[in-house]
Design an enzyme around this catalytic site. Structure first.
Site, PDB file in Angstrom:
ATOM      1  N   PRO A   5      42.499  -0.442 -21.104  1.00  0.00           N
ATOM      2  CG  PRO A   5      40.826  -2.078 -20.973  1.00  0.00           C
ATOM      3  CD  PRO A   5      41.038  -0.614 -21.237  1.00  0.00           C
ATOM      4  CB  ALA A  24      46.690  -7.984 -22.101  1.00  0.00           C
ATOM      5  CD  GLN A  68      38.959  -5.712 -19.998  1.00  0.00           C
ATOM      6  OE1 GLN A  68      40.017  -6.225 -20.323  1.00  0.00           O
ATOM      7  NE2 GLN A  68      38.317  -4.858 -20.759  1.00  0.00           N
ATOM      8  CB  CYS A 117      39.950  -8.724 -25.935  1.00  0.00           C
ATOM      9  SG  CYS A 117      41.694  -8.966 -26.122  1.00  0.00           S
ATOM     10  NE  ARG A 145      46.084   0.851 -31.188  1.00  0.00           N
ATOM     11  CZ  ARG A 145      45.518   0.698 -32.360  1.00  0.00           C
ATOM     12  NH1 ARG A 145      46.090  -0.069 -33.259  1.00  0.00           N
ATOM     13  NH2 ARG A 145      44.389   1.309 -32.656  1.00  0.00           N
TER      14      ARG A 145
END
Ligand code: FMN
Length: 348
Positions: free
Chosen positions: A19, A21, A73, A103, A231
């Site tokens: 995940p 954002a 999530q 996070c 990434r």
């Protein structure tokens, strides 16, 4: 690559898209799945009720046409609010709830959510218990994503993993960095291996997996059941099928055809505009285009030229033109190289 059982769901393989954002919205998740990811978790949704009807949150909760299982999530600091957020998302189609304790973003940490929760184990477990209490009766597995700890001297992932398993989580993902590290330094895999050895639920290793060889190394070093890739999938979503091929055969898959990359990116742009509308979509698509051309011949100039285009039609035409010109000279996508980023124009 073998399947993985997660509650009632059989995931087709063990390569997951992380995940992220602002990145892993529905169109990007669908693209990753099309190109070999077996599972995708949506971007974090806040547990703050007052924000549920915001455009940002409703776009994040958009799963139209997405292949299941739909994993949402959630992030927050209050057990009752997190339970409510889980119920709200389950009512709107979530089939798996993932709790974010990974996070490091300040916005999240100042409110003691995300990885900051790792510092407060009783609260972290109260949140897991509250979410499991609403999800389990509805047949919805709860998963947890965390880091190795708060900082180098407080690496409590193993203790938290054990308590979370007792509280009923069905799968654990560990990013091999502490909260303090943010995204700096290198991911370490010993703590992930220790978590894997300490629990019976599937463990997903995450952090710095950026090639098929690295994928094999991380699986071997951690003994993890699956890998999560973030990434390295930006602009290169076919990394999933490259890793799957390498793990299955030991051989390196040829790079994708440049014409296929053009086609995937144009299709991605169209779904992106579909979700965000033209005004926002053209602007937010620029980052995906930038990642896609990063390191390619003339890529940096092309990326910059995107900032002057405000219409979807023109953006698509420019992207198609760039990749058509590239395909004329390179049937297969050329290797990305930092040296290319300095080039002025596509060489003739
Ligand atoms: C732009 C960006 C946004 C992210 N957003 C989230 C998020 O919403 N929830 C989460 O659990 N992790 C988030 N992460 C962390 C990733 O899921 C992942 O743990 C991290 O990037 C390490 O994996 P990688 O090295 O494969 O990128 C984000 C990472 C990035 C780069």
């Amino acid at each position: 690559m073998s399947t993985l059982q997660l509650g009632p769901f059989q995931l087709p393989n063990r390569l997951f898209v992380a995940p992220m954002a602002g990145v892993t919205d529905r169109p990007f998740r669908q693209l990753c799945r099309q190109l070999g990811a077996g599972y995708a978790v949506s971007e974090m949704v806040t547990s703050r009720k007052d924000l549920w009807h915001s455009l940002k949150t409703s776009r994040r909760a958009d799963h139209v046409g997405e292949p299941g299982p739909i994993a949402v999530q959630i992030a927050g600091t209050d057990a009752a609010m997190m339970a409510e957020a889980a119920a709200y998302n389950i009512d709107r189609g979530a089939q798996i709830i993932d709790i974010n304790m990974g996070c490091p973003a300040k916005k999240v940490c100042t409110k003691w959510a995300g990885s900051a929760l790792m510092r407060d184990e009783p609260l972290a477990i109260a949140i897991v218990e509250a979410v499991v209490a609403v999800a389990a009766p509805r047949g919805v597995p709860v998963t947890l994503k965390m880091r190795t700890g708060w900082c180098a001297t407080e690496r409590n992932a193993v203790a938290l993993a054990r308590s979370a398993e007792r509280a009923g989580v069905a799968m654990l993902t560990v990013h091999g960095r502490t909260r303090e590290q943010g995204y700096t330094g290198c991911a370490e895999y010993d703590t992930i291996a220790a978590v894997k050895a300490a629990v019976r639920v599937p463990v997903v290793a995450n952090g710095d997996v950026d090639s098929p060889a690295k994928a094999r190394e991380v699986l071997a070093r951690t003994g993890a059941d699956a890998l999560m890739i973030g990434r390295a999938a930006m602009g290169r979503p076919w990394i999933f099928r490259e890793i799957a091929h390498f793990l299955a055969s030991g051989e390196t898959l040829a790079p994708p055809a440049t014409a296929d990359v053009r086609h995937w990116l144009v299709d991605h742009l169209q779904s992106h505009y579909g979700l965000y509308g033209e005004f926002t979509g053209v602007r937010s698509a620029r980052k995906h285009i930038g990642w896609a051309v990063r390191g390619l011949p003339g890529g940096e100039d092309f990326r910059r030229s995107m900032n002057t285009i405000d219409e979807a039609r023109l953006q698509v035409a420019a992207v198609a033109g760039y990749f058509d010109a590239l395909a004329d000279r390179h049937r297969l996508l050329p290797q990305a190289s930092a040296a290319n980023d300095g080039q002025i124009a596509l060489e003739a």
